[in-house]
Design a protein around this motif. Structure first.
Motif, PDB file in Angstrom:
ATOM      1  N   ARG A 135       0.815  -1.212   0.000  1.00 26.84           N
ATOM      2  CA  ARG A 135       0.000   0.000   0.000  1.00 26.84           C
ATOM      3  C   ARG A 135       0.850   1.264   0.000  1.00 26.84           C
ATOM      4  O   ARG A 135       0.425   2.294  -0.519  1.00 26.84           O
ATOM      5  CB  ARG A 135      -0.983   0.003   1.171  1.00 26.84           C
ATOM      6  N   LEU A 136       2.082   1.181   0.575  1.00 23.05           N
ATOM      7  CA  LEU A 136       2.957   2.350   0.569  1.00 23.05           C
ATOM      8  C   LEU A 136       3.652   2.538  -0.771  1.00 23.05           C
ATOM      9  O   LEU A 136       4.066   3.639  -1.111  1.00 23.05           O
ATOM     10  CB  LEU A 136       3.996   2.237   1.685  1.00 23.05           C
ATOM     11  N   GLN A 137       3.772   1.462  -1.536  1.00 23.37           N
ATOM     12  CA  GLN A 137       4.351   1.576  -2.871  1.00 23.37           C
ATOM     13  C   GLN A 137       3.420   2.350  -3.795  1.00 23.37           C
ATOM     14  O   GLN A 137       3.852   2.902  -4.806  1.00 23.37           O
ATOM     15  CB  GLN A 137       4.619   0.180  -3.443  1.00 23.37           C
ATOM     16  N   TYR A 138       2.134   2.388  -3.444  1.00 26.67           N
ATOM     17  CA  TYR A 138       1.144   3.047  -4.293  1.00 26.67           C
ATOM     18  C   TYR A 138       0.572   4.307  -3.651  1.00 26.67           C
ATOM     19  O   TYR A 138      -0.536   4.724  -3.979  1.00 26.67           O
ATOM     20  CB  TYR A 138       0.022   2.060  -4.639  1.00 26.67           C
ATOM     21  N   VAL A 139       1.341   4.876  -2.723  1.00 25.08           N
ATOM     22  CA  VAL A 139       0.902   6.119  -2.090  1.00 25.08           C
ATOM     23  C   VAL A 139       0.670   7.202  -3.136  1.00 25.08           C
ATOM     24  O   VAL A 139      -0.280   7.972  -3.068  1.00 25.08           O
ATOM     25  CB  VAL A 139       1.924   6.592  -1.031  1.00 25.08           C
ATOM     26  N   GLY A 140       1.574   7.263  -4.137  1.00 24.20           N
ATOM     27  CA  GLY A 140       1.427   8.268  -5.194  1.00 24.20           C
ATOM     28  C   GLY A 140       0.090   8.134  -5.906  1.00 24.20           C
ATOM     29  O   GLY A 140      -0.572   9.126  -6.205  1.00 24.20           O
ATOM     30  N   SER A 141      -0.327   6.898  -6.175  1.00 28.18           N
ATOM     31  CA  SER A 141      -1.607   6.663  -6.839  1.00 28.18           C
ATOM     32  C   SER A 141      -2.767   7.071  -5.950  1.00 28.18           C
ATOM     33  O   SER A 141      -3.757   7.651  -6.413  1.00 28.18           O
ATOM     34  CB  SER A 141      -1.736   5.173  -7.202  1.00 28.18           C
ATOM     35  N   MET A 142      -2.659   6.767  -4.646  1.00 32.70           N
ATOM     36  CA  MET A 142      -3.718   7.143  -3.714  1.00 32.70           C
ATOM     37  C   MET A 142      -3.813   8.660  -3.574  1.00 32.70           C
ATOM     38  O   MET A 142      -4.912   9.221  -3.506  1.00 32.70           O
ATOM     39  CB  MET A 142      -3.483   6.491  -2.354  1.00 32.70           C
ATOM     40  N   VAL A 143      -2.653   9.316  -3.523  1.00 33.59           N
ATOM     41  CA  VAL A 143      -2.643  10.779  -3.431  1.00 33.59           C
ATOM     42  C   VAL A 143      -3.293  11.386  -4.668  1.00 33.59           C
ATOM     43  O   VAL A 143      -4.068  12.342  -4.574  1.00 33.59           O
ATOM     44  CB  VAL A 143      -1.197  11.306  -3.279  1.00 33.59           C
ATOM     45  N   LEU A 144      -2.980  10.817  -5.837  1.00 34.41           N
ATOM     46  CA  LEU A 144      -3.572  11.313  -7.091  1.00 34.41           C
ATOM     47  C   LEU A 144      -5.090  11.219  -7.032  1.00 34.41           C
ATOM     48  O   LEU A 144      -5.795  12.187  -7.332  1.00 34.41           O
ATOM     49  CB  LEU A 144      -3.033  10.498  -8.271  1.00 34.41           C
ATOM     50  N   GLY A 145      -5.612  10.041  -6.649  1.00 39.68           N
ATOM     51  CA  GLY A 145      -7.056   9.859  -6.588  1.00 39.68           C
ATOM     52  C   GLY A 145      -7.691  10.731  -5.536  1.00 39.68           C
ATOM     53  O   GLY A 145      -8.737  11.357  -5.765  1.00 39.68           O
ATOM     54  N   LEU A 146      -7.066  10.812  -4.368  1.00 38.97           N
ATOM     55  CA  LEU A 146      -7.617  11.600  -3.265  1.00 38.97           C
ATOM     56  C   LEU A 146      -7.617  13.088  -3.584  1.00 38.97           C
ATOM     57  O   LEU A 146      -8.632  13.778  -3.418  1.00 38.97           O
ATOM     58  CB  LEU A 146      -6.803  11.335  -2.003  1.00 38.97           C
ATOM     59  N   ASN A 147      -6.478  13.585  -4.042  1.00 38.14           N
ATOM     60  CA  ASN A 147      -6.377  15.018  -4.363  1.00 38.14           C
ATOM     61  C   ASN A 147      -7.377  15.422  -5.434  1.00 38.14           C
ATOM     62  O   ASN A 147      -8.079  16.435  -5.312  1.00 38.14           O
ATOM     63  CB  ASN A 147      -4.955  15.358  -4.844  1.00 38.14           C
ATOM     64  N   ASP A 148      -7.428  14.639  -6.500  1.00 41.06           N
ATOM     65  CA  ASP A 148      -8.316  14.982  -7.608  1.00 41.06           C
ATOM     66  C   ASP A 148      -9.776  14.958  -7.173  1.00 41.06           C
ATOM     67  O   ASP A 148     -10.558  15.837  -7.524  1.00 41.06           O
ATOM     68  CB  ASP A 148      -8.100  14.008  -8.774  1.00 41.06           C
ATOM     69  N   ALA A 149     -10.137  13.935  -6.391  1.00 36.52           N
ATOM     70  CA  ALA A 149     -11.520  13.826  -5.919  1.00 36.52           C
ATOM     71  C   ALA A 149     -11.876  14.975  -4.990  1.00 36.52           C
ATOM     72  O   ALA A 149     -12.969  15.562  -5.094  1.00 36.52           O
ATOM     73  CB  ALA A 149     -11.731  12.485  -5.214  1.00 36.52           C
ATOM     74  N   LEU A 150     -10.982  15.303  -4.080  1.00 40.85           N
ATOM     75  CA  LEU A 150     -11.260  16.386  -3.133  1.00 40.85           C
ATOM     76  C   LEU A 150     -11.442  17.718  -3.847  1.00 40.85           C
ATOM     77  O   LEU A 150     -12.395  18.453  -3.600  1.00 40.85           O
ATOM     78  CB  LEU A 150     -10.126  16.493  -2.103  1.00 40.85           C
ATOM     79  N   VAL A 151     -10.498  18.025  -4.745  1.00 40.48           N
ATOM     80  CA  VAL A 151     -10.560  19.315  -5.447  1.00 40.48           C
ATOM     81  C   VAL A 151     -11.756  19.369  -6.390  1.00 40.48           C
ATOM     82  O   VAL A 151     -12.556  20.313  -6.356  1.00 40.48           O
ATOM     83  CB  VAL A 151      -9.248  19.566  -6.228  1.00 40.48           C
ATOM     84  N   GLU A 152     -11.901  18.331  -7.220  1.00 40.58           N
ATOM     85  CA  GLU A 152     -12.969  18.351  -8.227  1.00 40.58           C
ATOM     86  C   GLU A 152     -14.351  18.258  -7.599  1.00 40.58           C
ATOM     87  O   GLU A 152     -15.252  19.055  -7.912  1.00 40.58           O
ATOM     88  CB  GLU A 152     -12.762  17.203  -9.208  1.00 40.58           C
ATOM     89  N   LEU A 153     -14.547  17.307  -6.704  1.00 44.61           N
ATOM     90  CA  LEU A 153     -15.884  17.086  -6.157  1.00 44.61           C
ATOM     91  C   LEU A 153     -16.286  18.129  -5.128  1.00 44.61           C
ATOM     92  O   LEU A 153     -17.449  18.508  -5.054  1.00 44.61           O
ATOM     93  CB  LEU A 153     -15.973  15.691  -5.542  1.00 44.61           C
ATOM     94  N   THR A 154     -15.328  18.594  -4.325  1.00 45.50           N
ATOM     95  CA  THR A 154     -15.652  19.647  -3.360  1.00 45.50           C
ATOM     96  C   THR A 154     -16.158  20.876  -4.108  1.00 45.50           C
ATOM     97  O   THR A 154     -17.172  21.480  -3.734  1.00 45.50           O
ATOM     98  CB  THR A 154     -14.422  20.028  -2.511  1.00 45.50           C
ATOM     99  N   GLY A 155     -15.457  21.227  -5.190  1.00 42.31           N
ATOM    100  CA  GLY A 155     -15.888  22.370  -5.997  1.00 42.31           C
ATOM    101  C   GLY A 155     -17.206  22.125  -6.690  1.00 42.31           C
ATOM    102  O   GLY A 155     -18.109  22.988  -6.672  1.00 42.31           O
TER     103      GLY A 155
END
Length: 292
Positions: free
Chosen positions: A133-153
């Motif tokens: 799961r730590l090897q894919y932190v970058g992927s999780m950050v990508l999904g989380l950041n995009d969802a937070l920014v896009e959906l919150t707005g």
């Protein structure tokens, strides 16, 4: 047997209990670990802790039980968040216990070797950081950041444009699921283009992080009544801050990143986009003369 002061005896019993608890925790984690090297190291750490407990028992002449609540809490965290997160917490606790070791070293020569073992644990932990799961932190950050920014707005903008929680929820679900599939597919294609043999796993982690965020952000609009869109919006924004706080705390512990700056950066971006989208929603409704 040397005579122990009450203060020193209390300290030794505390250390003995910590060692017994740690031994059981490492043992439980080792049984679940599929990676052979990680399992071997965890088993060795468990044996070390048992050896330490035996030394303190020799002086206290007392059988102690593990800290059941601490054992349950850390074991549950290791299941939910991975062994790396828990081992990092233990590592920080051991650093805080340095003062106790300094006191015991003056009285017990064995404490010197035990401190060396503890420092060895820290180095072992650093080399164990190959959890998937730590090897894919970058992927999780990508999904989380995009969802937070896009959906919150998007949700903030629709809240005042539609002024109806059910309509906002429906729009958020449709938008969120579509965006999840789009983001996962884009991540897969990007990873494949970079020659990543684990592109599929990467896109799955991205998609899961995005989808979980969608569910959490839409939930307030399913709970509150149609006319309570303001309460739903405020609850959603509180959830956004909690997601950002939890995720950044997890990453700061597991990967030794600085928490405060990353938390503030993500919070400011997400809430800033929400405010802008909120204003756009009001303006669109006003200028288009839409009344739903």
């Amino acid at each position: 047997m040397m005579e122990l002061s009450q203060e020193l005896r209390t300290l030794l019993l505390k250390r003995q209990r910590d060692e017994v608890t740690g031994a059981l925790l490492y043992q439980k984690m080792a049984k679940r670990e599929k990676h052979e090297e990680n399992r071997r190291l965890l088993e060795q750490m468990s044996r070390d802790e048992n050896d330490h407990a035996a030394v303190w028992k020799h002086y206290t002449n007392t059988e102690v039980k593990p800290d059941s609540f601490k054992l349950f809490r850390l074991n549950l965290l290791s299941i939910l968040l991975g062994f790396t997160f828990v081992l990092k917490i233990i590592q920080k606790d051991e650093q805080l216990a340095q003062q106790e070791y300094d006191v015991m070293i003056k009285q017990f020569p064995e404490a010197i070797a035990m401190e060396k073992d503890e420092r060895g644990h820290e180095q072992a932990i650093i080399h164990m950081l190959d959890e998937e799961r730590l090897q894919y932190v970058g992927s999780m950050v990508l999904g989380l950041n995009d969802a937070l920014v896009e959906l919150t707005g998007t949700i903030a903008g629709m809240t005042f444009a539609l002024t109806n929680t059910r309509l906002v929820a429906m729009s958020g679900i449709i938008t969120g699921i579509s965006a999840t599939l789009s983001m996962a597919a884009s991540n897969y294609l990007a990873e494949r283009a970079d020659g990543n043999p684990n592109a599929l796993k990467s896109c799955i982690y991205t998609g899961i992080a995005y989808l979980i965020t969608v569910v959490l952000l839409v939930t307030p609009y399913l709970i509150f009544g149609n006319e309570m869109y303001l309460y739903a919006l405020l609850t959603m924004l509180a959830i956004v801050l909690l997601i950002i706080f939890f995720f950044n705390y997890y990453i700061s512990v597991a990967k030794d990143y600085k928490f405060s700056s990353r938390f503030l950066e993500m919070a400011c971006i997400s809430l800033g986009v929400a405010v802008i989208s909120f204003v756009i929603g009001l303006l669109v409704k006003q200028f288009l003369g839409i009344d739903i």
